[in-house]
Design an enzyme around this catalytic site. Structure first.
Site, PDB file in Angstrom:
ATOM      1  N   HIS A 100       0.834  -1.207   0.000  1.00 62.46           N
ATOM      2  CA  HIS A 100       0.000   0.000   0.000  1.00 62.46           C
ATOM      3  C   HIS A 100       0.869   1.257   0.000  1.00 62.46           C
ATOM      4  O   HIS A 100       0.629   2.193  -0.781  1.00 62.46           O
ATOM      5  CB  HIS A 100      -0.914  -0.003   1.223  1.00 62.46           C
ATOM      6  CG  HIS A 100      -1.700   1.269   1.389  1.00 62.46           C
ATOM      7  ND1 HIS A 100      -2.921   1.466   0.791  1.00 62.46           N
ATOM      8  CD2 HIS A 100      -1.419   2.417   2.063  1.00 62.46           C
ATOM      9  CE1 HIS A 100      -3.369   2.673   1.096  1.00 62.46           C
ATOM     10  NE2 HIS A 100      -2.472   3.271   1.872  1.00 62.46           N
ATOM     11  N   GLU A 101       1.874   1.280   0.859  1.00 62.61           N
ATOM     12  CA  GLU A 101       2.754   2.447   0.919  1.00 62.61           C
ATOM     13  C   GLU A 101       3.561   2.587  -0.367  1.00 62.61           C
ATOM     14  O   GLU A 101       3.850   3.705  -0.812  1.00 62.61           O
ATOM     15  CB  GLU A 101       3.676   2.355   2.133  1.00 62.61           C
ATOM     16  CG  GLU A 101       2.948   2.327   3.470  1.00 62.61           C
ATOM     17  CD  GLU A 101       1.965   3.469   3.660  1.00 62.61           C
ATOM     18  OE1 GLU A 101       2.191   4.557   3.082  1.00 62.61           O
ATOM     19  OE2 GLU A 101       0.961   3.287   4.366  1.00 62.61           O
ATOM     20  N   HIS A 104       1.742   4.522  -2.876  1.00 63.76           N
ATOM     21  CA  HIS A 104       1.899   5.974  -2.776  1.00 63.76           C
ATOM     22  C   HIS A 104       3.161   6.438  -3.496  1.00 63.76           C
ATOM     23  O   HIS A 104       3.177   7.513  -4.100  1.00 63.76           O
ATOM     24  CB  HIS A 104       1.953   6.398  -1.309  1.00 63.76           C
ATOM     25  CG  HIS A 104       0.634   6.312  -0.610  1.00 63.76           C
ATOM     26  ND1 HIS A 104      -0.521   6.830  -1.148  1.00 63.76           N
ATOM     27  CD2 HIS A 104       0.296   5.771   0.595  1.00 63.76           C
ATOM     28  CE1 HIS A 104      -1.523   6.617  -0.307  1.00 63.76           C
ATOM     29  NE2 HIS A 104      -1.061   5.970   0.752  1.00 63.76           N
TER      30      HIS A 104
END
Length: 230
Positions: A100-101, A104
């Site tokens: 998920h990170e 980004h």
């Protein structure tokens, strides 16, 4: 005073309930899937490294950070900060959060428009959260309605930021799910359910944050609007 106004608690009660339920769901999901080992055997840091290579994001660095669920990507230094429970753990939850990170980081590299909008709002949010309610209270105390409404407008940037955050977080989670499956870091249907559970729970915290920000804004609107009618 704001915090002694029973009307404030009436406005905020739904948000408090939703936030409590969301927090409990996040902890429950994380605790469950942090105990289940990913079939690939990769830790969060190793999964992030593979995804960095896959996405040609060679300028992105990985570093550990303190705290639980304190994971984040900082676009200023292009660094993925992973908590120890994610960095060193080969669990389903760890690879889900790391991916998920990394999502980004991909958004940053692509100059993803919603992320750029959110970044532009950060300075205004920092000012609005500290100054907005002061102007509202000062305007009401001095009976300067326009000053109070200016405070409401400044404070509303927080709700706008919370709204802008939703597509950024949802998109990062969508990227994470696709990347984990495509690279073989996640291999079984059970693991996919785990990834979905962890990331969907995390997404709900941002929905709860938006609800909280909107209800606070509505309270201030009713407070200034009611004082004006009086």
């Amino acid at each position: 005073m704001l915090f002694f106004d029973p009307i404030y608690f009436i406005y905020m009660l739904p948000a408090l309930i939703i936030m409590a339920m969301t927090t409990a769901y996040v902890k429950s999901s994380y605790n469950k899937w942090s105990r289940i080992r990913a079939a690939s055997g990769m830790t969060g840091a190793q999964a992030a490294n593979r995804l960095i290579s896959t996405g040609n994001l060679y300028g992105v660095q990985i570093a550990g950070t303190k705290g639980e669920l304190s994971d984040h990507y900082d676009p200023r230094d292009k660094t993925l900060y992973l908590s120890q429970g994610v960095y060193n753990s080969p669990s389903v939850a760890a690879v889900a959060i790391a991916a998920h990170e990394l999502g980004h980081a991909m958004q940053d590299a692509e100059e993803y428009f919603p992320m750029r909008v959110r970044s532009l709002l950060v300075p205004a949010v920092n000012i609005g959260s500290n100054v907005g309610w002061v102007l509202i209270m000062l305007g009401l105390f001095l009976r300067i309605t326009n000053l109070a409404w200016l405070g409401v407008i400044i404070f509303s940037v927080g709700a706008l930021f919370a709204l802008a955050t939703l597509p950024v977080e949802f998109n990062a989670s969508s990227r994470a799910k696709e990347l984990l499956s495509a690279t073989g870091i996640i291999q079984t249907e059970e693991e996919r359910r785990g990834v979905n559970s962890v990331l969907n729970a995390a997404a709900l915290t941002y929905v709860a944050g938006l609800i909280t920000a909107v209800l606070q804004l509505l309270y201030f609107v009713s407070l200034v609007g009611g004082r004006r009618r009086n």
